[in-house]
Design a protein around this motif. Structure first.
Motif, short mmCIF file in Angstrom:
data_model
loop_
_atom_site.label_atom_id
_atom_site.label_comp_id
_atom_site.label_asym_id
_atom_site.label_seq_id
_atom_site.Cartn_x
_atom_site.Cartn_y
_atom_site.Cartn_z
N GLY A 204 0.79 -1.22 0.00
CA GLY A 204 0.00 0.00 0.00
C GLY A 204 0.82 1.26 0.00
N PHE A 205 0.28 2.28 0.70
CA PHE A 205 0.81 3.64 0.58
C PHE A 205 0.78 4.32 1.94
N VAL A 206 1.81 5.12 2.17
CA VAL A 206 1.86 5.92 3.39
C VAL A 206 2.40 7.29 3.01
N GLY A 207 1.81 8.36 3.63
CA GLY A 207 2.26 9.68 3.26
C GLY A 207 1.91 10.74 4.28
N ASN A 208 2.62 11.85 4.16
CA ASN A 208 2.34 13.05 4.94
C ASN A 208 1.82 14.11 3.97
N VAL A 209 0.58 14.54 4.20
CA VAL A 209 -0.11 15.42 3.26
C VAL A 209 -0.57 16.66 4.04
N PRO A 210 0.17 17.75 3.97
CA PRO A 210 -0.17 18.92 4.81
C PRO A 210 -1.30 19.77 4.25
N ASN A 211 -2.12 20.29 5.16
CA ASN A 211 -3.12 21.31 4.83
C ASN A 211 -2.41 22.66 4.88
N LYS A 212 -2.38 23.35 3.75
CA LYS A 212 -1.68 24.62 3.68
C LYS A 212 -2.61 25.81 3.84
#
Length: 407
Positions: free
Chosen positions: A377-385
């Motif tokens: 699968g997939f892992v990530g850090n996705v910031p709200n800007k």
């Protein structure tokens, strides 16, 4: 002077008297054994090599006295003899007999019933055997891949000096075991009937050390794995349109995939959060997104989407298609042992991983030595800007390909 002439005449007269008293065949006593008689020799002798044996051919002269042929080799320590009937046998002589491997010199004689033999005929040939066979290599395959029922085999080049002329493929077809012979010049071979359950093929290469060789040499069959798409066998819900267990106007939760709380960051209603599938922009497709809203698309930290499956030993390729994403994002494709995938900070503990933060097709490869549970699968850090800006990542398709372990 007159005396010398008289002496010469006297000596000549004495010589005539002496020879005149001899018998006509007295000269034969100077030839041991009397007359030398020869049978007709074998003409146009040729040596055709084989596997610890040889074929010797030649033409028999029209000599009715010939009744046998004897062949010597190994400094005349070894020999073999064949009877000949000039009334019934063909004029072309051809016999195959066992000879040890190496360069051999042969002496060929014909004989008649009285034991008179012909002048020797010499012939030299190389015989092949275990040493030659041990030096032969099986033609290698660069890849064997099955896609939509069609198996394409790409061959590597092979040294032609030892005499390879074909390769045989043995495989399980939809109707049973088959053997296909492929010319050595072929660069690609396509099988349209490899059985769906078959994950390997076997190949061996055929050699003729010379064009006149009477035997074909074979390498041992070698098993080769076929790279197959096993996505449907082990994974579910793998391409557009991705299905959802629940869905709002845009966002949903994907079926068959495990998602953590961080991924489900869209507040559908008070206490109700969706995420993992985006139905916009050509979806539904797997996605993580944060931003463009100050309150209901929170920053994703170590967001995870994965499936856990038990896989047999072999080599695997996990492939994904990314139609669009925020360039330079901090997200990864990963394969890890057991149930679950690691956080981004511990990504190196995985079986395989790659930072997949650009459009296009990406893949990771890993090998299992025995059967194991693996999470893909997939892992990530996705910031709200903040309002008007954000980060996103979308996946339109995943595939799992399998190359079985072979001996």
């Amino acid at each position: 002077m007159k005396n010398k002439i008289k002496q010469t005449i006297l000596l000549s007269f004495v010589a005539i008297l002496l020879f005149g008293c001899s018998k006509p065949d007295d000269y034969k006593k100077y030839l041991e054994g009397g007359d030398i008689l020869y049978s007709g020799k074998l003409d146009s002798v040729k040596i055709n090599p084989g596997n610890n044996r040889v074929q010797l051919t030649g033409l028999l002269k029209a000599d009715p006295k010939i009744n046998r042929i004897k062949i010597y080799w190994n400094d005349q320590k070894d020999s073999i003899e064949y009877p000949v009937n000039m009334n019934t046998d063909p004029r072309k002589f051809s016999k195959i007999f066992n000879v040890e491997e190496g360069i051999r010199s042969f002496l060929v004689y014909t004989f008649d019933a009285a034991g008179n033999r012909s002048i020797a005929v010499n012939a030299v040939g190389r015989i092949y055997g275990p040493r030659y066979a041990a030096s032969l290599n099986n033609r290698a395959i660069s890849s064997a891949t099955q896609v939509n029922g069609e198996t394409v085999i790409n061959w590597l080049t092979i040294d032609l000096s030892a005499g390879p002329f074909a390769t045989e493929i043995r495989y399980t077809s939809t109707t049973g075991v088959k053997t296909l012979r492929v010319p050595i010049a072929a660069e690609r071979t396509t099988l349209n009937d490899l059985a769906g359950t078959a994950s390997t093929i076997s190949t061996r290469t055929l050699y003729l050390p010379t064009k006149s060789s009477i035997d074909t040499f074979y390498t041992e069959f070698a098993q080769v794995g076929v790279l197959k798409d096993v996505t449907a066998q082990y994974l579910s819900n793998t391409k557009i349109p991705f299905t959802t267990s629940v869905k709002g106007d845009r966002w949903g939760i994907p079926t068959a995939w495990t998602t953590n709380d961080a991924v489900r960051n869209f507040r559908q209603a008070a206490g109700v959060f969706y995420g993992g599938v985006d139905t916009w922009f050509g979806g539904p497709q797997l996605a993580m997104e944060a931003g463009w809203s100050a309150d209901n698309m929170a920053t994703i930290t170590d967001g995870k989407i994965y499936q856990s499956v038990v896989l047999p030993p072999g080599q695997y390729t996990f492939e994904i298609d990314i139609p669009d994403c925020t360039a330079g994002g901090d997200f990864y494709t990963v394969a890890a042992e057991g149930e679950g995938i690691p956080n981004t900070g511990n990504i190196t503990s995985s079986l395989a991983y790659a930072k997949t933060n650009a459009k296009g097709t990406h893949k990771i490869t890993f090998t299992l030595t025995n059967e194991k549970k693996v999470s893909l699968g997939f892992v990530g850090n996705v910031p709200n800007k903040g309002s008007g800006d954000g980060t996103f990542w979308r996946i339109s398709q995943v595939q799992l390909k399998f190359l079985p372990k072979t001996n």
